[in-house]
Design a protein around this motif. Sequence first.
Motif, PDB file in Angstrom:
ATOM      1  N   ASP A 143     -29.158 -42.301   9.834  1.00 59.84           N
ATOM      2  CA  ASP A 143     -29.171 -43.750  10.058  1.00 59.84           C
ATOM      3  C   ASP A 143     -28.105 -44.219  11.056  1.00 59.84           C
ATOM      4  O   ASP A 143     -27.812 -45.402  11.153  1.00 59.84           O
ATOM      5  CB  ASP A 143     -29.058 -44.518   8.743  1.00 59.84           C
ATOM      6  N   GLY A 144     -27.531 -43.286  11.831  1.00 60.01           N
ATOM      7  CA  GLY A 144     -26.641 -43.668  12.922  1.00 60.01           C
ATOM      8  C   GLY A 144     -25.186 -43.899  12.577  1.00 60.01           C
ATOM      9  O   GLY A 144     -24.496 -44.636  13.272  1.00 60.01           O
ATOM     10  N   ARG A 145     -24.696 -43.255  11.529  1.00 60.27           N
ATOM     11  CA  ARG A 145     -23.267 -43.363  11.211  1.00 60.27           C
ATOM     12  C   ARG A 145     -22.543 -42.094  11.642  1.00 60.27           C
ATOM     13  O   ARG A 145     -23.072 -40.996  11.515  1.00 60.27           O
ATOM     14  CB  ARG A 145     -23.056 -43.573   9.709  1.00 60.27           C
ATOM     15  N   VAL A 146     -21.325 -42.265  12.121  1.00 60.75           N
ATOM     16  CA  VAL A 146     -20.434 -41.146  12.421  1.00 60.75           C
ATOM     17  C   VAL A 146     -19.216 -41.334  11.535  1.00 60.75           C
ATOM     18  O   VAL A 146     -18.565 -42.376  11.565  1.00 60.75           O
ATOM     19  CB  VAL A 146     -20.012 -41.131  13.911  1.00 60.75           C
ATOM     20  N   MET A 147     -18.931 -40.323  10.718  1.00 60.73           N
ATOM     21  CA  MET A 147     -17.813 -40.405   9.772  1.00 60.73           C
ATOM     22  C   MET A 147     -16.760 -39.377  10.149  1.00 60.73           C
ATOM     23  O   MET A 147     -17.083 -38.228  10.437  1.00 60.73           O
ATOM     24  CB  MET A 147     -18.306 -40.118   8.364  1.00 60.73           C
ATOM     25  N   GLU A 148     -15.519 -39.803  10.123  1.00 61.95           N
ATOM     26  CA  GLU A 148     -14.416 -38.881  10.331  1.00 61.95           C
ATOM     27  C   GLU A 148     -14.036 -38.328   8.959  1.00 61.95           C
ATOM     28  O   GLU A 148     -13.662 -39.098   8.066  1.00 61.95           O
ATOM     29  CB  GLU A 148     -13.240 -39.601  10.977  1.00 61.95           C
ATOM     30  N   LEU A 149     -14.168 -37.021   8.797  1.00 60.17           N
ATOM     31  CA  LEU A 149     -13.889 -36.405   7.501  1.00 60.17           C
ATOM     32  C   LEU A 149     -12.407 -36.503   7.166  1.00 60.17           C
ATOM     33  O   LEU A 149     -11.554 -36.383   8.031  1.00 60.17           O
ATOM     34  CB  LEU A 149     -14.341 -34.940   7.510  1.00 60.17           C
ATOM     35  N   GLY A 150     -12.109 -36.738   5.918  1.00 63.93           N
ATOM     36  CA  GLY A 150     -10.734 -36.843   5.461  1.00 63.93           C
ATOM     37  C   GLY A 150     -10.136 -38.224   5.652  1.00 63.93           C
ATOM     38  O   GLY A 150      -8.981 -38.453   5.316  1.00 63.93           O
ATOM     39  N   THR A 151     -10.890 -39.139   6.245  1.00 62.50           N
ATOM     40  CA  THR A 151     -10.434 -40.519   6.413  1.00 62.50           C
ATOM     41  C   THR A 151     -11.578 -41.437   5.975  1.00 62.50           C
ATOM     42  O   THR A 151     -12.642 -40.970   5.593  1.00 62.50           O
ATOM     43  CB  THR A 151     -10.083 -40.844   7.886  1.00 62.50           C
ATOM     44  N   HIS A 152     -11.372 -42.700   6.072  1.00 63.16           N
ATOM     45  CA  HIS A 152     -12.420 -43.665   5.747  1.00 63.16           C
ATOM     46  C   HIS A 152     -13.002 -44.282   7.015  1.00 63.16           C
ATOM     47  O   HIS A 152     -13.683 -45.301   6.953  1.00 63.16           O
ATOM     48  CB  HIS A 152     -11.876 -44.765   4.828  1.00 63.16           C
ATOM     49  N   ARG A 153     -12.737 -43.654   8.168  1.00 66.00           N
ATOM     50  CA  ARG A 153     -13.214 -44.199   9.439  1.00 66.00           C
ATOM     51  C   ARG A 153     -14.695 -43.879   9.627  1.00 66.00           C
ATOM     52  O   ARG A 153     -15.113 -42.727   9.513  1.00 66.00           O
ATOM     53  CB  ARG A 153     -12.400 -43.644  10.586  1.00 66.00           C
ATOM     54  N   VAL A 154     -15.476 -44.940   9.935  1.00 61.40           N
ATOM     55  CA  VAL A 154     -16.918 -44.812  10.149  1.00 61.40           C
ATOM     56  C   VAL A 154     -17.297 -45.673  11.344  1.00 61.40           C
ATOM     57  O   VAL A 154     -16.839 -46.808  11.472  1.00 61.40           O
ATOM     58  CB  VAL A 154     -17.718 -45.285   8.908  1.00 61.40           C
ATOM     59  N   TRP A 155     -18.138 -45.138  12.220  1.00 64.82           N
ATOM     60  CA  TRP A 155     -18.661 -45.872  13.360  1.00 64.82           C
ATOM     61  C   TRP A 155     -20.182 -45.883  13.254  1.00 64.82           C
ATOM     62  O   TRP A 155     -20.785 -44.936  12.763  1.00 64.82           O
ATOM     63  CB  TRP A 155     -18.262 -45.206  14.676  1.00 64.82           C
ATOM     64  N   THR A 156     -20.795 -46.949  13.739  1.00 61.61           N
ATOM     65  CA  THR A 156     -22.252 -47.054  13.744  1.00 61.61           C
ATOM     66  C   THR A 156     -22.736 -46.979  15.184  1.00 61.61           C
ATOM     67  O   THR A 156     -22.224 -47.676  16.063  1.00 61.61           O
ATOM     68  CB  THR A 156     -22.705 -48.387  13.113  1.00 61.61           C
ATOM     69  N   VAL A 157     -23.717 -46.102  15.420  1.00 66.49           N
ATOM     70  CA  VAL A 157     -24.298 -45.922  16.748  1.00 66.49           C
ATOM     71  C   VAL A 157     -25.808 -46.135  16.655  1.00 66.49           C
ATOM     72  O   VAL A 157     -26.374 -46.178  15.566  1.00 66.49           O
ATOM     73  CB  VAL A 157     -23.981 -44.508  17.299  1.00 66.49           C
ATOM     74  N   ALA A 158     -26.458 -46.263  17.808  1.00 65.60           N
ATOM     75  CA  ALA A 158     -27.902 -46.500  17.837  1.00 65.60           C
ATOM     76  C   ALA A 158     -28.668 -45.196  17.669  1.00 65.60           C
ATOM     77  O   ALA A 158     -28.538 -44.284  18.467  1.00 65.60           O
ATOM     78  CB  ALA A 158     -28.287 -47.153  19.164  1.00 65.60           C
ATOM     79  N   GLY A 159     -29.450 -45.110  16.605  1.00 63.88           N
ATOM     80  CA  GLY A 159     -30.318 -43.960  16.389  1.00 63.88           C
ATOM     81  C   GLY A 159     -29.668 -42.847  15.602  1.00 63.88           C
ATOM     82  O   GLY A 159     -28.455 -42.816  15.399  1.00 63.88           O
ATOM     83  N   PRO A 160     -30.494 -41.907  15.142  1.00 59.94           N
ATOM     84  CA  PRO A 160     -29.978 -40.750  14.408  1.00 59.94           C
ATOM     85  C   PRO A 160     -29.005 -39.928  15.258  1.00 59.94           C
ATOM     86  O   PRO A 160     -29.228 -39.743  16.451  1.00 59.94           O
ATOM     87  CB  PRO A 160     -31.238 -39.929  14.103  1.00 59.94           C
ATOM     88  N   VAL A 161     -27.940 -39.454  14.636  1.00 57.45           N
ATOM     89  CA  VAL A 161     -26.952 -38.636  15.348  1.00 57.45           C
ATOM     90  C   VAL A 161     -27.534 -37.236  15.551  1.00 57.45           C
ATOM     91  O   VAL A 161     -27.962 -36.584  14.608  1.00 57.45           O
ATOM     92  CB  VAL A 161     -25.621 -38.568  14.564  1.00 57.45           C
ATOM     93  N   LEU A 162     -27.552 -36.793  16.820  1.00 58.52           N
ATOM     94  CA  LEU A 162     -28.112 -35.484  17.164  1.00 58.52           C
ATOM     95  C   LEU A 162     -27.044 -34.444  17.465  1.00 58.52           C
ATOM     96  O   LEU A 162     -27.262 -33.251  17.278  1.00 58.52           O
ATOM     97  CB  LEU A 162     -29.034 -35.614  18.384  1.00 58.52           C
ATOM     98  N   HIS A 163     -25.879 -34.889  17.951  1.00 55.33           N
ATOM     99  CA  HIS A 163     -24.837 -33.938  18.352  1.00 55.33           C
ATOM    100  C   HIS A 163     -23.485 -34.647  18.353  1.00 55.33           C
ATOM    101  O   HIS A 163     -23.393 -35.810  18.744  1.00 55.33           O
ATOM    102  CB  HIS A 163     -25.152 -33.404  19.761  1.00 55.33           C
ATOM    103  N   ILE A 164     -22.469 -33.945  17.913  1.00 54.97           N
ATOM    104  CA  ILE A 164     -21.094 -34.444  17.961  1.00 54.97           C
ATOM    105  C   ILE A 164     -20.239 -33.349  18.578  1.00 54.97           C
ATOM    106  O   ILE A 164     -20.295 -32.198  18.142  1.00 54.97           O
ATOM    107  CB  ILE A 164     -20.551 -34.785  16.549  1.00 54.97           C
ATOM    108  N   GLU A 165     -19.449 -33.727  19.592  1.00 54.70           N
ATOM    109  CA  GLU A 165     -18.588 -32.744  20.248  1.00 54.70           C
ATOM    110  C   GLU A 165     -17.238 -33.368  20.569  1.00 54.70           C
ATOM    111  O   GLU A 165     -17.167 -34.449  21.133  1.00 54.70           O
ATOM    112  CB  GLU A 165     -19.255 -32.265  21.536  1.00 54.70           C
ATOM    113  N   GLU A 166     -16.196 -32.657  20.170  1.00 57.31           N
ATOM    114  CA  GLU A 166     -14.851 -33.138  20.488  1.00 57.31           C
ATOM    115  C   GLU A 166     -14.520 -32.749  21.920  1.00 57.31           C
ATOM    116  O   GLU A 166     -14.843 -31.658  22.370  1.00 57.31           O
ATOM    117  CB  GLU A 166     -13.838 -32.532  19.526  1.00 57.31           C
ATOM    118  N   GLU A 167     -13.910 -33.681  22.616  1.00 63.00           N
ATOM    119  CA  GLU A 167     -13.450 -33.422  23.976  1.00 63.00           C
ATOM    120  C   GLU A 167     -12.085 -34.063  24.158  1.00 63.00           C
ATOM    121  O   GLU A 167     -11.590 -34.746  23.264  1.00 63.00           O
ATOM    122  CB  GLU A 167     -14.460 -33.916  25.017  1.00 63.00           C
ATOM    123  N   ARG A 168     -11.481 -33.846  25.293  1.00 63.39           N
ATOM    124  CA  ARG A 168     -10.118 -34.307  25.538  1.00 63.39           C
ATOM    125  C   ARG A 168      -9.962 -35.817  25.339  1.00 63.39           C
ATOM    126  O   ARG A 168      -8.982 -36.281  24.792  1.00 63.39           O
ATOM    127  CB  ARG A 168      -9.693 -33.907  26.956  1.00 63.39           C
TER     128      ARG A 168
END
Length: 191
Positions: A143-168
């Motif tokens: 449903d388009g949420r991105v959660m940071e594990l170990g915290t309560h931080r949540v962001w809402t984005v458009a559409g189902p999340v397909l990929h998450i990648e950490e970068e600089r």
Amino acid sequence: MLSALTVAAAVALGSPAPETGGPLELARFAGHVVACTEDGLEVLDSSGKPVRGVSTEDGLPSPFCLALEVAGDRLFAATDAGIVSLDASFRVEPVLDVRWHALPDAEDASEAEYVERLDALARTLPSDATYTVLTSRHAGTEDGRVMELGTHRVWTVAGPVLHIEEERRGVRVATEGGVFLIDTEGRLATR
């Protein structure tokens, strides 16, 4: 059943076939290639010839397999109705009754360590979501949420999340609705 051409191409490429009905994910396990499909698991020999199938009759909670991960001497499979593990004889054992469409990387974990990691995630993650991406630090949902594990931080984005990648510069999130960046300060922006 997968077509021989689809399987041979997927095995040769080492990745899922893009055509409808093709494998959603492949894993090498117990001297075989295992294809995760909409009809369960297809066990193939190294040349791509089917050896056997694994279905709900064998203990899969659903025929719709979505992700595979090898940890220790077990193969873990996520279906749309739960996670199971399989031994080298392809006997199925239930692991978690969750709606995850992804599995976290095993990162050389033993079977026991991986099950502990899955249990910890299940206790931490809200149970009201279907998880489509799981990384070591983030979870993405259908449903388009991105959660940071170990915290309560949540962001809402458009559409189902397909990929998450950490970068600089932060965390890049790809969805059906576009690509987003959560910068190092936690601000969400369209890329």
